[in-house]
Scaffold this active site. Structure first.
Site, PDB file in Angstrom:
ATOM      1  CB  CYS A  47      11.619   2.938  -0.036  1.00 53.14           C
ATOM      2  SG  CYS A  47      12.025   1.996   1.302  1.00 53.14           S
ATOM      3  CB  CYS A  49      11.366  -2.558   0.994  1.00 50.42           C
ATOM      4  SG  CYS A  49      12.755  -1.249   1.193  1.00 50.42           S
TER       5      CYS A  49
END
Length: 140
Positions: A47, A49
């Site tokens: 992902c 993040c």
């Protein structure tokens, strides 16, 4: 499951600074059976993040204090799925990826969940982890 060529550079971002991979449930069980001192286990992921703030923050945390964990480990959610599931069995909280777990003598003492990573800068994550290390990983 993600293809190996996709996750390789994301794994290397941590292994290049000393993190060891746990890729099987047996490796995870062996680690926890013998875990002494302090250890960080990063549940890595693809992902944004993880890429933008978690991995850079984890790496930064190691440069911000002399009080580093004794051991650095990582599993990769969505790739080393059986190993990731086994690590999660040692964390008495809902699954979260990416996430960062700090263990001391086999006991979970600090956990940074995805919602503590999202929206925060690498600097904030790194500084937070360094402060936790200063509390838990004190050099004698």
């Amino acid at each position: 499951m993600y293809p190996p060529h996709l996750v390789a550079p994301m794994k290397e971002e941590l292994t290049s600074v000393g993190f060891k991979e746990l890729t099987t449930p047996e490796e995870v069980d062996e680690f926890f059976a013998n875990q002494k001192g302090t250890a960080v286990v990063v549940i890595n992921s693809v992902c944004g993040c993880a890429a933008g703030t978690m991995r850079p923050g984890v790496k930064m945390s190691l440069d911000l204090t002399e009080n580093k964990p004794d051991q650095l480990y990582t599993v990769f959610a969505g790739f080393d799925t059986d190993a990731t599931q086994r690590v999660r069995e040692y964390i008495p909280l809902p699954p979260s990826s990416p996430s960062i777990a700090l263990f001391k003598d086999g006991e979970l003492v600090h956990f940074v969940e995805r919602h503590h990573i999202e929206g925060r800068s690498a600097q904030v994550i790194g500084t937070h982890l360094a402060a936790v290390y200063d509390e838990v990983c004190v050099v004698n």
